[in-house]
Design a protein around this motif. Sequence first.
Motif, mmCIF file in Angstrom:
data_model
loop_
_atom_site.group_PDB
_atom_site.id
_atom_site.type_symbol
_atom_site.label_atom_id
_atom_site.label_comp_id
_atom_site.label_asym_id
_atom_site.label_seq_id
_atom_site.Cartn_x
_atom_site.Cartn_y
_atom_site.Cartn_z
ATOM 1 N N LYS A 76 6.260 -9.778 -8.259
ATOM 2 C CA LYS A 76 5.562 -8.755 -7.382
ATOM 3 C C LYS A 76 6.513 -8.039 -6.647
ATOM 4 O O LYS A 76 7.703 -8.472 -6.308
ATOM 5 C CB LYS A 76 4.860 -9.572 -6.590
ATOM 6 C CG LYS A 76 3.663 -10.048 -6.828
ATOM 7 C CD LYS A 76 2.478 -10.446 -5.987
ATOM 8 C CE LYS A 76 1.201 -11.194 -6.340
ATOM 9 N NZ LYS A 76 0.214 -11.651 -5.404
ATOM 10 N N THR A 77 6.464 -6.834 -6.764
ATOM 11 C CA THR A 77 7.064 -5.751 -5.872
ATOM 12 C C THR A 77 5.991 -4.919 -4.907
ATOM 13 O O THR A 77 4.960 -5.492 -4.762
ATOM 14 C CB THR A 77 7.949 -4.632 -6.514
ATOM 15 O OG1 THR A 77 6.887 -3.945 -7.346
ATOM 16 C CG2 THR A 77 8.731 -5.446 -8.072
ATOM 17 N N LYS A 83 5.003 -11.069 -13.815
ATOM 18 C CA LYS A 83 4.633 -11.946 -12.773
ATOM 19 C C LYS A 83 5.250 -11.562 -11.367
ATOM 20 O O LYS A 83 4.764 -11.786 -10.240
ATOM 21 C CB LYS A 83 4.861 -13.241 -13.074
ATOM 22 C CG LYS A 83 3.890 -13.822 -14.384
ATOM 23 C CD LYS A 83 4.067 -15.237 -14.741
ATOM 24 C CE LYS A 83 3.188 -15.731 -15.900
ATOM 25 N NZ LYS A 83 3.283 -16.994 -16.046
ATOM 26 N N SER A 135 1.182 -0.407 -3.451
ATOM 27 C CA SER A 135 0.101 -1.514 -3.849
ATOM 28 C C SER A 135 -0.905 -1.437 -2.773
ATOM 29 O O SER A 135 -2.038 -1.760 -3.129
ATOM 30 C CB SER A 135 0.760 -2.833 -3.679
ATOM 31 O OG SER A 135 1.194 -3.261 -2.437
ATOM 32 N N GLU A 162 -3.786 -11.156 -11.597
ATOM 33 C CA GLU A 162 -4.125 -12.586 -11.369
ATOM 34 C C GLU A 162 -5.597 -12.983 -11.465
ATOM 35 O O GLU A 162 -5.956 -13.787 -12.031
ATOM 36 C CB GLU A 162 -3.458 -12.889 -10.015
ATOM 37 C CG GLU A 162 -3.586 -14.431 -9.474
ATOM 38 C CD GLU A 162 -3.002 -14.811 -8.155
ATOM 39 O OE1 GLU A 162 -2.972 -15.872 -7.788
ATOM 40 O OE2 GLU A 162 -2.605 -13.758 -7.709
ATOM 41 N N VAL A 188 2.487 -1.058 -7.958
ATOM 42 C CA VAL A 188 1.612 -1.669 -9.252
ATOM 43 C C VAL A 188 1.353 -0.145 -10.031
ATOM 44 O O VAL A 188 1.634 0.668 -9.658
ATOM 45 C CB VAL A 188 0.091 -2.226 -8.756
ATOM 46 C CG1 VAL A 188 0.605 -3.507 -7.808
ATOM 47 C CG2 VAL A 188 -0.466 -1.001 -7.734
ATOM 48 N N ASN A 237 1.389 -5.502 -11.754
ATOM 49 C CA ASN A 237 2.719 -5.578 -10.907
ATOM 50 C C ASN A 237 3.613 -4.526 -11.844
ATOM 51 O O ASN A 237 3.511 -4.302 -12.888
ATOM 52 C CB ASN A 237 3.540 -6.881 -10.878
ATOM 53 C CG ASN A 237 2.415 -7.763 -10.101
ATOM 54 O OD1 ASN A 237 2.002 -7.170 -9.026
ATOM 55 N ND2 ASN A 237 2.687 -9.002 -10.225
ATOM 56 N N SER A 291 -7.265 -7.241 -9.643
ATOM 57 C CA SER A 291 -5.636 -7.596 -9.794
ATOM 58 C C SER A 291 -5.435 -8.303 -11.109
ATOM 59 O O SER A 291 -6.325 -9.109 -11.584
ATOM 60 C CB SER A 291 -5.319 -8.510 -8.531
ATOM 61 O OG SER A 291 -5.794 -9.813 -8.852
#
Length: 305
Positions: free
Chosen positions: A225-226, A223, A244, A81, A229, A145, A79
């Motif tokens: 998020k929904t 940054k 996602s 992050e 992706v 994202n 991911s």
Amino acid sequence: MIRTKGILTEVYNTENVGHQLTDDELKKLQNHLIKMYRDIEEVCRRHGLGICLAYGNVIGALRHGGWIPWDDDLDTHMSREDYELFLSKYADELPPQYKVSSYLSKDGSIARFAKVIDTSTTFVPVGGHKNEYSGVFIDIFPIDNIGTNTYINKAKKYWAYFLMYVAGSVMQVEENSETYKKSMFSSKAGKRNWQLRQAIGRIFSFAPSKTWHRWIERNWIIKQKTEFVHVKPALSMCGSMVPSDVFFPFVKMQSEFGEIGVPHDSEKYLDLIYGNWRKIPDDKEKWHHYVSEIAIPDKDSSDCK
């Protein structure tokens, strides 16, 4: 426009270019790649970061129970992050012979995604030059994202295509490989591809390829998020709103080399990228790295050359 990899696949599989790995060399390389993966995986485990196989390696896990028999590289996903945390805080915990190349590295990135390179080895593809990055490597592709505005996504997708094409073209000019040029000139499509990239590369060489790679990375970092992706460096997924849960959470499956991480819905993931991935490709469609030099030390101090 025909992609460079497609041209090279045809050329390398039909022409006497470089050295195709022997069965013993290929097996040794595959074993070393798995060792590298376990080293990266252990750092991720210590810090609660997720990592899994990507692209053809997922085909290998599902279709062959391990490696695609002729596969000679290993790709991974993280991911965004976890990718940022790994590169900025924890990559230094890898074994000392590993060098990490990314847009966060002091010297910049040699690709549009992160690479972990084992500097105790040598791996020089045909057309490449032996340097500090010429070792066996693993690629890490971040999962980003993506917003829900399809018009903005489409515009950013084509912008990303442009940036990636420019970066690759600038790299071609920088490397100035006669071997690569000779390979591309063996077909009309290859010659046109090389000439176009050469022209584009010269126009945009006001910035080095490592700068273009940094711009590519930063172009898609979102940054917020929904439920969707995408994977920017993968042309088949760049700008596409992929649910996602196709990726997350990563899951473990058993393979010939033990338990391994894969995307949550691996079959749907492969359907989106490859279509009919269950079909074994013809020999002329199989991708191999053809090398000018390879050496992987082992406990007996022997290597493959």
